[in-house]
Design a protein around this motif. Structure first.
Motif, short mmCIF file in Angstrom:
data_model
loop_
_atom_site.label_atom_id
_atom_site.label_comp_id
_atom_site.label_asym_id
_atom_site.label_seq_id
_atom_site.Cartn_x
_atom_site.Cartn_y
_atom_site.Cartn_z
N VAL A 228 62.82 34.46 59.01
CA VAL A 228 64.17 34.86 59.01
C VAL A 228 64.21 36.21 59.26
N LYS A 229 63.16 37.14 58.93
CA LYS A 229 63.34 38.50 59.54
C LYS A 229 62.95 38.55 60.86
N ALA A 230 62.17 37.78 61.57
CA ALA A 230 62.08 37.77 62.81
C ALA A 230 63.39 37.40 63.68
N ALA A 231 63.74 36.37 63.40
CA ALA A 231 64.86 35.63 63.95
C ALA A 231 66.32 36.46 63.86
N SER A 232 66.27 37.04 62.75
CA SER A 232 67.64 38.05 62.22
C SER A 232 67.31 39.57 63.07
N GLU A 233 66.05 39.82 63.30
CA GLU A 233 65.86 41.29 63.65
C GLU A 233 66.41 42.18 62.72
N SER A 234 66.11 41.77 61.19
CA SER A 234 66.58 42.71 60.30
C SER A 234 65.33 42.64 59.19
N SER A 235 65.48 43.47 58.09
CA SER A 235 64.85 43.12 56.95
C SER A 235 65.28 43.05 55.68
N PHE A 236 64.55 42.75 54.64
CA PHE A 236 65.14 42.64 53.35
C PHE A 236 63.80 42.78 52.40
N GLU A 237 63.94 43.08 51.09
CA GLU A 237 62.83 43.35 50.42
C GLU A 237 62.43 41.83 49.91
N TYR A 238 61.13 41.67 49.93
CA TYR A 238 60.24 40.46 49.54
C TYR A 238 59.47 40.99 48.74
N THR A 239 59.21 40.81 47.50
CA THR A 239 58.21 41.56 46.78
C THR A 239 57.35 40.67 45.93
N GLU A 240 56.26 40.47 46.45
CA GLU A 240 54.93 39.48 45.46
C GLU A 240 54.69 40.34 44.31
N SER A 241 55.53 40.45 43.34
CA SER A 241 55.39 41.36 42.33
C SER A 241 54.40 40.65 41.11
N GLY A 242 54.56 39.53 41.14
CA GLY A 242 54.03 38.63 39.92
C GLY A 242 55.00 38.90 38.79
N SER A 243 54.94 38.21 37.57
CA SER A 243 55.55 38.07 36.51
C SER A 243 54.95 38.07 35.22
N LEU A 244 55.57 38.43 34.18
CA LEU A 244 55.18 38.40 32.78
C LEU A 244 55.99 37.86 31.82
N HIS A 245 55.83 36.57 31.27
CA HIS A 245 56.82 36.19 30.51
C HIS A 245 56.41 36.47 29.02
N CYS A 246 56.85 37.44 28.51
CA CYS A 246 56.46 38.11 27.22
C CYS A 246 57.03 37.19 25.96
N VAL A 247 56.42 37.39 24.76
CA VAL A 247 56.68 36.73 23.76
C VAL A 247 56.30 37.82 22.53
N TYR A 248 57.22 37.58 21.57
CA TYR A 248 57.25 38.57 20.28
C TYR A 248 56.46 37.87 18.94
N HIS A 249 56.12 36.48 19.11
CA HIS A 249 55.58 35.75 17.71
C HIS A 249 54.36 35.01 18.07
N GLU A 250 53.62 35.14 17.09
CA GLU A 250 52.41 34.33 17.19
C GLU A 250 52.39 32.92 17.81
N ALA A 251 53.43 32.18 17.10
CA ALA A 251 53.80 30.95 17.40
C ALA A 251 54.36 30.52 18.76
N ASP A 252 54.75 31.74 19.54
CA ASP A 252 55.19 31.27 20.82
C ASP A 252 53.98 31.37 21.82
N LEU A 253 52.82 31.90 21.29
CA LEU A 253 51.53 31.82 22.34
C LEU A 253 50.95 30.36 22.60
N LEU A 254 51.38 29.62 21.58
CA LEU A 254 50.95 28.21 21.62
C LEU A 254 51.63 27.39 22.83
N SER A 255 52.90 27.83 22.98
CA SER A 255 53.84 27.21 24.07
C SER A 255 53.52 27.61 25.36
#
Length: 369
Positions: free
Chosen positions: A79-106
């Motif tokens: 898409v960037k090549a065809a459009s001759e333009s740029s846009f942010e594409y960030t391979e940041s990774g993610s963190l799905h965070c939890v607050y309770h011990e019970a959620d670690l099982l899920s």
């Protein structure tokens, strides 16, 4: 002479599809009632995060999202090549965070079934999570880390798709006000409000939350409804937050332009796109429990978009059995950006009479009729 195909709808799905159709050698016209990318597409946070968002069931929808995520590194380069333009594409990774011990099982359960699909995932303790994101609250006791997940800056991505279409020879028409489908049996004929007539051999309906308007005309049950998603953004120093951060309440994603996007609260408000105090408060009432510094900050920008939700949560993708010249591609709900790559390729396969590389049986548009 190449077949001519009309795409109704100039959001991310319509534009991505039009570009891919053009790459297959078809003559393509995109018709948009309003502005290109002016609804759900331009308002999206731009996350490519199926592992975080789909935690319960490895169904066909998960497989569709997974395929699209893995297409994106190559797709965004094209898409960037065809459009001759740029846009942010960030391979940041993610963190799905939890607050309770019970959620670690899920999280462990999720990691278990996702492993069968080659998903890289790491379950972290609270201290390990804070090493990756030091600004996280001490209330966070753990997270699942997905290095593959990424995000784009949605407005620039949609503009790049529009430019890619324009530069490759797609005919683009927007601000048409109203469109009427007058013929779809012996050929396709669409008339705009100002009387212009557009003719083609095939039609792709990619009009998002507005696709339901064809229900009576096509004698088809199309349970697609607009869901208002409200989002806000904060000013943020670059690199202060490096990952997409999820919780059960929503998400936070830092963009390269120095903003932190926080979403999304959802409600049913018809086609109303105004921002409400109640909707934004749903975000500000929890986000500081994830990032404590937000307690003292005020969003500098607030906005809303309409997400096209279906009755069963799955998009409508496929050729109509009752009207063989029409292909549906609508109802992508909150995953339009993510699914743009795989949907474009699947619809293009259908348009040139090839079997799509991924099964569309679960997404048959006539399944509700």
């Amino acid at each position: 002479m190449a077949e001519h195909i009309i795409v109704l709808g100039g959001g991310v799905i319509g534009l991505a599809t039009a570009y891919e159709l053009r790459m297959r050698g078809l003559d393509v016209t995109v018709l948009e009632v309003q502005a290109f990318g002016g609804q759900a597409s331009g308002a999206a946070a731009g996350m490519l995060a199926p592992y975080s968002e789909i935690g319960e069931d490895p169904d066909d929808f998960f497989k569709l999202c997974l395929s699209s995520l893995r297409m994106f590194p190559k797709w965004q380069q094209e898409v960037k090549a065809a459009s001759e333009s740029s846009f942010e594409y960030t391979e940041s990774g993610s963190l799905h965070c939890v607050y309770h011990e019970a959620d670690l099982l899920s999280l462990s359960t999720r990691k278990g079934w996702q492993k069968e699909f080659g998903v890289e995932a790491h379950i972290l303790t609270g201290s390990q999570t804070k090493k990756l994101e030091p600004e996280l609250s001490d209330e966070v006791i753990g997270a699942i880390h997905y290095p593959e997940e990424s995000h784009v800056y949605a407005p620039d991505y949609v503009r790049a798709l529009e430019k890619a279409c324009e530069r490759t020879g797609v005919a683009l028409y927007n601000h048409l006000g109203e469109l009427t489908l007058e013929e779809w049996e012996s050929g396709v004929l669409v008339r705009s409000k100002d009387g212009r007539v557009f003719e083609a051999d095939q039609l792709v309906i990619s009009s998002g939350a507005w696709a339901k308007e064809f229900e009576e005309l096509l004698s088809l049950n199309i349970p697609i409804y607009p869901i208002r998603g409200q989002i806000c953004a904060y000013k943020l120093a670059p690199e202060r937050i490096r990952h997409i951060i999820y919780s059960s309440q929503g998400y936070l994603v830092a963009k390269a332009d120095g903003t932190l996007v926080n979403g999304a609260s959802e409600d049913i408000a018809g086609f109303e796109t105004s921002v409400t105090e109640k909707g934004i408060n749903r975000l500000t009432n929890w986000n500081y429990r994830m990032l404590p510094f937000l307690k003292e900050e005020t969003p500098f920008h607030q906005w809303a978009g309409l997400r096209p939700a279906t009755q069963d949560g799955y998009p409508l993708i496929g050729r109509l059995q009752s009207a063989e010249r029409i292909i549906f591609s609508a109802g992508h709900y909150r995953n339009g950006i993510l699914l743009s790559a795989v949907t474009a390729k699947a619809v293009a396969d259908l348009a040139v009479k090839q079997n799509p590389s991924i099964s569309l049986d679960r997404f048959v548009p006539e399944r509700f009729s």
